[in-house]
Write a protein that holds these residues in place. Structure first.
Motif, short mmCIF file in Angstrom:
data_model
loop_
_atom_site.label_atom_id
_atom_site.label_comp_id
_atom_site.label_asym_id
_atom_site.label_seq_id
_atom_site.Cartn_x
_atom_site.Cartn_y
_atom_site.Cartn_z
N GLY A 17 -33.06 -43.80 109.22
CA GLY A 17 -32.12 -44.57 110.01
C GLY A 17 -30.90 -43.79 110.45
N ILE A 18 -31.03 -42.48 110.50
CA ILE A 18 -29.89 -41.67 110.95
C ILE A 18 -29.65 -41.94 112.44
CG2 ILE A 18 -29.10 -39.31 111.40
CD1 ILE A 18 -30.60 -38.48 108.87
N ASP A 19 -28.41 -42.21 112.74
CA ASP A 19 -28.06 -42.59 114.10
C ASP A 19 -27.28 -41.45 114.75
OD1 ASP A 19 -27.34 -43.77 116.41
OD2 ASP A 19 -26.36 -45.51 115.51
N LEU A 73 -23.04 -39.65 105.31
CA LEU A 73 -24.49 -39.76 105.05
C LEU A 73 -25.29 -39.00 106.09
CD1 LEU A 73 -25.14 -43.48 104.07
CD2 LEU A 73 -25.82 -41.47 102.77
N PHE A 74 -24.95 -39.21 107.34
CA PHE A 74 -25.72 -38.58 108.41
C PHE A 74 -25.59 -37.05 108.36
CE2 PHE A 74 -25.11 -42.62 111.22
CZ PHE A 74 -25.98 -43.30 110.39
N MET A 75 -24.48 -36.58 107.82
CA MET A 75 -24.32 -35.13 107.67
C MET A 75 -25.18 -34.61 106.52
SD MET A 75 -22.26 -33.84 109.98
CE MET A 75 -23.22 -34.86 111.07
N ASP A 76 -25.39 -35.47 105.51
CA ASP A 76 -26.06 -34.99 104.29
C ASP A 76 -27.57 -35.20 104.25
OD1 ASP A 76 -23.93 -33.89 102.93
OD2 ASP A 76 -23.25 -35.84 102.18
N TYR A 111 -15.59 -42.92 107.50
CA TYR A 111 -16.92 -43.50 107.76
C TYR A 111 -17.96 -42.95 106.80
CZ TYR A 111 -14.60 -44.58 112.17
OH TYR A 111 -13.72 -45.01 113.12
N ARG A 112 -18.41 -43.81 105.92
CA ARG A 112 -19.43 -43.40 104.97
C ARG A 112 -20.72 -43.00 105.72
NH1 ARG A 112 -21.12 -42.10 100.72
NH2 ARG A 112 -22.85 -42.97 99.53
N SER A 113 -20.98 -43.70 106.83
CA SER A 113 -22.19 -43.40 107.60
C SER A 113 -22.17 -41.95 108.09
CB SER A 113 -22.31 -44.35 108.78
OG SER A 113 -21.14 -44.31 109.56
N GLU A 130 -27.45 -31.20 114.41
CA GLU A 130 -27.35 -29.94 113.67
C GLU A 130 -26.17 -29.09 114.19
OE1 GLU A 130 -29.36 -30.04 111.16
OE2 GLU A 130 -29.08 -28.03 110.37
N LEU A 131 -25.85 -29.25 115.47
CA LEU A 131 -24.71 -28.52 116.02
C LEU A 131 -23.45 -28.83 115.21
CD1 LEU A 131 -25.20 -29.18 119.88
CD2 LEU A 131 -26.02 -27.22 118.56
N MET A 132 -23.38 -30.07 114.75
CA MET A 132 -22.22 -30.46 113.96
C MET A 132 -22.47 -30.24 112.46
SD MET A 132 -19.86 -33.77 113.87
CE MET A 132 -19.10 -33.12 115.32
N ARG A 133 -23.68 -30.57 112.01
CA ARG A 133 -24.00 -30.40 110.59
C ARG A 133 -23.75 -28.98 110.12
NH1 ARG A 133 -28.93 -33.38 111.44
NH2 ARG A 133 -28.42 -35.53 110.95
#
Ligand code: SF4
Ligand code: SF4
Lengths: 537, 198
Positions: free
Chosen positions: A175-177, A88-91, A83-85, A121-124
């Motif tokens: 648009g981060i989901d 992206l959401f991580m970056d 998943y590219r999304s 952020e818990l995951m990032r």
């Protein structure tokens, strides 16, 4: 009396802010009433989920499999690739904080880890620590951390305090989901066998029996028969719906919850009455007997497996198109995933209302129409005889389900219907409806009972808006188009706004619907006397 | 100076100190939000607590002034707003209702502080306020218990509905063939449920 050593003056000047601990240094306490029980091993075995083991969230040792760390990191790697999304959401989050105070769980709990930005952020932080150079070198300075069993517990605790409602994403300039981050987290936790009972059970049931409750065909049929008895009592009309009928024009699929639990049952009665009145050539299925999809709260693959039965059944029965009942997440799945997973559904036809001739072009790809669209079109074309006054005892407001509002953009149809079947309708405040609607507080499989305190926290912002219209306009009925709403809002308003009832939109339709050959109605759909008709009872 | 006049004059300062005190029971990121977001729909917790505290003080002032009994219904409504929220957040029972005692100290500190410059309410009046707040605390505790009981009741109701469901299913599913009696059971349970619901 207690002795104070501080001087009065000093007391007044106390700085009332608590000392700041960085979130990473604040340990997570798994608290009673806030989490759901673990799933039973047998349910996970049914769908062959990995790393099945007995464990309890309140225990110190969660008996993680030996290679848990590798499992998670490999899983993350796979998801990042797929998943590219997600990548992206991580970056790209710049931690602007626009989303921070938009989550109903943060608003209701005051727990900073419920701020969407912190939840992600818990995951990032783990992503940075393991997948980015800066994180590997600079570690905590770059917001990175190591993956530990405590992190797994924290993920589990907080990603099951997110209902994937997407309200936060409406406010994010990028648009981060965060809902998608939660989906990834849940998929990863599922790899370790850390599934909730309230999700694992319905998934296994649905896989084996076609619906979340595990109802077998004869049970579904008899459930419907009870409704028919009640409808006869109310209207004097005998209805004979069909089940699994080959050659019907339309297959009707709805959440199974409405066949069993009040107040959803009244909505189901509404469908039966409406379809009978129209003389619709349709059939229920006892196999594709679930519109909802709890698999969606475990993994993409599981959601796809459960969803596949709808088309399979449509094909088997040879229908032309599919009509779907009032549900929330069911429609997110249909609207955003179904065509990609199972399409093209070229054995079906582009849906056309047999009553009005309207082509539902929005459903061209999936061939599946939401009943609110269908009914709104009937009303618009003057095909229904409606007596609004039968709903005069109700002062109604409308709760947008997150999934129908933000997930598929259906905002006006339910309102149009309600305004045509009720005389008293009042909107809740603007920032709490439509795209900005507040979640019921218990979606995505969090509608268990053991986590009631969590549910009340998450339900507060919605209930608070209901309370406002209750005080201002005397609202006594909270309408919606979602089976989970019907179940969960009932508890939430009972705590926050007692004296408010919850109903599906088609219950209101059924009250107002003047049917051919009906007797004079003295009862509403709940078998309660209609106002002004008590005496003639 | 009478206590009610003193409270009226210092109302803004007292409410703001009282509010700050309750905010300090939340993590600092949260208390900023609770304090500064003024929209009652975006910030129901902060706004409800603030309005509740303000309302309580108004009621207390009115009660002291007229010398009549407090408007208990109104007081309960205001207390309920605050306590209902704190009853489902991460607080011990004492923490959930403890904000009420806080007002005693805040007022007596204000009084002590003002002593140098102006005439201040008497010790007797302050003790009267203390008794009043003790009463409020007890009422708040009753409300707190009511909220907790409600949580358990909601849980029990859902569990009971589920049991009904299971019973119904057991009647029909565990029997490999449907028979008239099991249908009857099914129906009776359904009727029973309706009775219970009514
Ligand atoms: S998706 Fe909804 S529940 Fe999840 S973090 Fe965003 S606002 Fe909160
Ligand atoms: S609004 Fe978007 S960019 Fe800003 S903190 Fe939230 S997720 Fe990050």
């Amino acid at each position: 009396m207690a002795k104070f050593t501080a001087k009065p003056k000093d007391l007044i000047n106390i700085d009332y802010t608590t000392p700041k601990t960085e979130w990473m240094d604040t340990p997570t306490e798994i608290r009673e009433h806030m989490f759901c029980h673990a799933t039973k091993a047998k349910d996970l075995e049914t769908v062959e989920f990995p790393n099945i083991h007995e464990w309890r969230p309140q225990d110190e040792d969660w008996k993680l499999p030996a290679n848990w760390e590798q499992t998670i990191l490999q899983g993350m790697q796979d998801l990042l690739k797929k998943y590219r999304s997600f990548q992206l959401f991580m970056d790209i989050c710049v931690r602007c904080g626009a989303c921070a105070d938009k989550c109903h769980f943060f608003i209701g709990s005051g727990d900073p880890k419920n701020m969407p930005v912190l939840r992600a952020e818990l995951m990032r932080s783990v992503y940075r620590g393991n997948f980015t150079l800066a994180g590997k070198i600079l570690k905590k300075l770059a917001g990175a951390r190591k993956l530990t069993p405590a992190v797994i517990k924290e993920w589990w605790y907080y990603f099951y305090q997110c209902t994937e409602c997407r309200r936060c994403s409406v406010f994010c300039p990028y648009g981060i989901d965060t809902a998608e981050v939660t989906m990834m987290a849940r998929e990863l936790l599922n790899l370790l066998g850390l599934q909730l009972g309230w999700i694992g059970g319905p998934v296994a049931n649905c896989y084996m029996k076609g619906n979340h409750l595990g109802l077998e065909p004869h049970t579904i049929k008899s459930s419907v028969e009870f409704f028919l008895d009640d409808i006869k009592e109310i209207t004097g009309i005998t209805i004979e719906p069909t089940f699994n009928r080959k050659g019907a024009e339309i297959l009707f699929v709805t959440p199974s919850g409405d066949l069993f639990a009040n107040p959803g049952t009244y909505t189901a009665m509404g469908y039966l009455m409406l379809f009978h009145e129209l003389g619709l050539d349709y059939t229920w299925s006892t196999y594709a007997s679930e519109g909802g999809n709890f698999g969606f709260f475990t993994s993409n693959e599981m959601a796809k497996r459960l969803n596949s039965k709808i088309y399979a059944e449509a094909k088997r029965l040879g229908v032309k198109w599919i009509l779907g009942g009032e549900c929330g997440h069911m429609w997110r799945v249909i609207h955003q995933y179904m065509d990609t997973w199972q399409g093209p559904a070229d054995f079906l036809q582009e849906p056309v209302s047999p009553i009005t001739g309207t082509k539902f072009e929005n459903a061209k790809a999936t061939k599946m129409v939401h009943i609110a669209e269908f009914t709104a079109d009937l009303i618009k074309n003057n095909k229904l005889k409606l007596d609004k006054s039968r709903n005069d005892h109700l002062v109604v407001t409308y709760h947008d389900s997150c999934n129908t509002a933000r997930g598929m953009g259906m905002l006006e149809e339910p309102r149009y219907i309600i305004n045509n079947v009720c005389n008293h309708f009042h909107e809740m405040p603007e920032d709490t409806i439509k795209e900005k609607t507040f979640c019921c507080g218990s979606g995505t499989g969090l509608n268990a009972s053991e986590n009631m305190e969590l549910r009340m926290r998450g339900g507060l912002p919605r209930a608070n808006a209901v309370k406002f219209v209750k005080e201002k306009h005397g609202v006594n009925m909270l309408a919606n188009v979602c089976a989970i709403d019907r179940a969960t809002l009932s508890a939430s308003v009972d705590y926050w706004v007692p004296g408010t009832a919850v109903c599906g939109t088609h219950e209101l339709v059924a009250n107002a619907l003047v049917m051919k050959g009906e007797k004079e109605r003295t009862l509403d759909i709940r078998l309660e006397p209609l106002p002004g008709k008590e005496a003639s009872e | 100076m009478k206590l009610y006049d003193f409270l009226s004059e210092n109302k803004t300062a007292i409410v703001s100190t009282w509010f700050n005190e309750i905010l300090a029971t939340y993590p600092s990121d949260t208390s900023n939000f609770l304090k500064n977001k003024k929209d009652r729909f975006a910030n129901p917790v902060g706004q409800t607590i603030f309005a509740g505290m303000e309302g309580l003080l108004t009621q207390i002032i009115a009660g002291l002034k007229t010398g009549e009994v407090l408007n208990k219904a109104e007081i309960d409504l205001l207390l309920d707003g605050i306590v209902r929220i704190r009853a489902i957040q991460d607080f011990k029972p004492s923490e959930a209702v403890g904000f009420i005692s806080g007002l005693k100290n805040i007022v007596s500190n204000q009084v002590k502080d003002a002593k140098k410059s102006a005439s201040v309410p008497s010790e007797g009046e302050l003790m009267e306020l203390g008794r009043l707040l003790d009463d409020l605390l007890l009422r708040a505790f009753d409300i707190y218990m009511g909220c907790r009981e409600k949580i358990y009741e909601l849980k029990a109701n859902e569990a009971r509905n589920l049991t009904f469901r299971l019973l119904r299913q057991a009647n029909l599913i565990n029997e490999s063939r449907m028979s008239a009696p099991c249908f009857l059971n099914f129906k009776n349970i359904d009727k029973e449920r309706k009775e219970v619901a009514k």
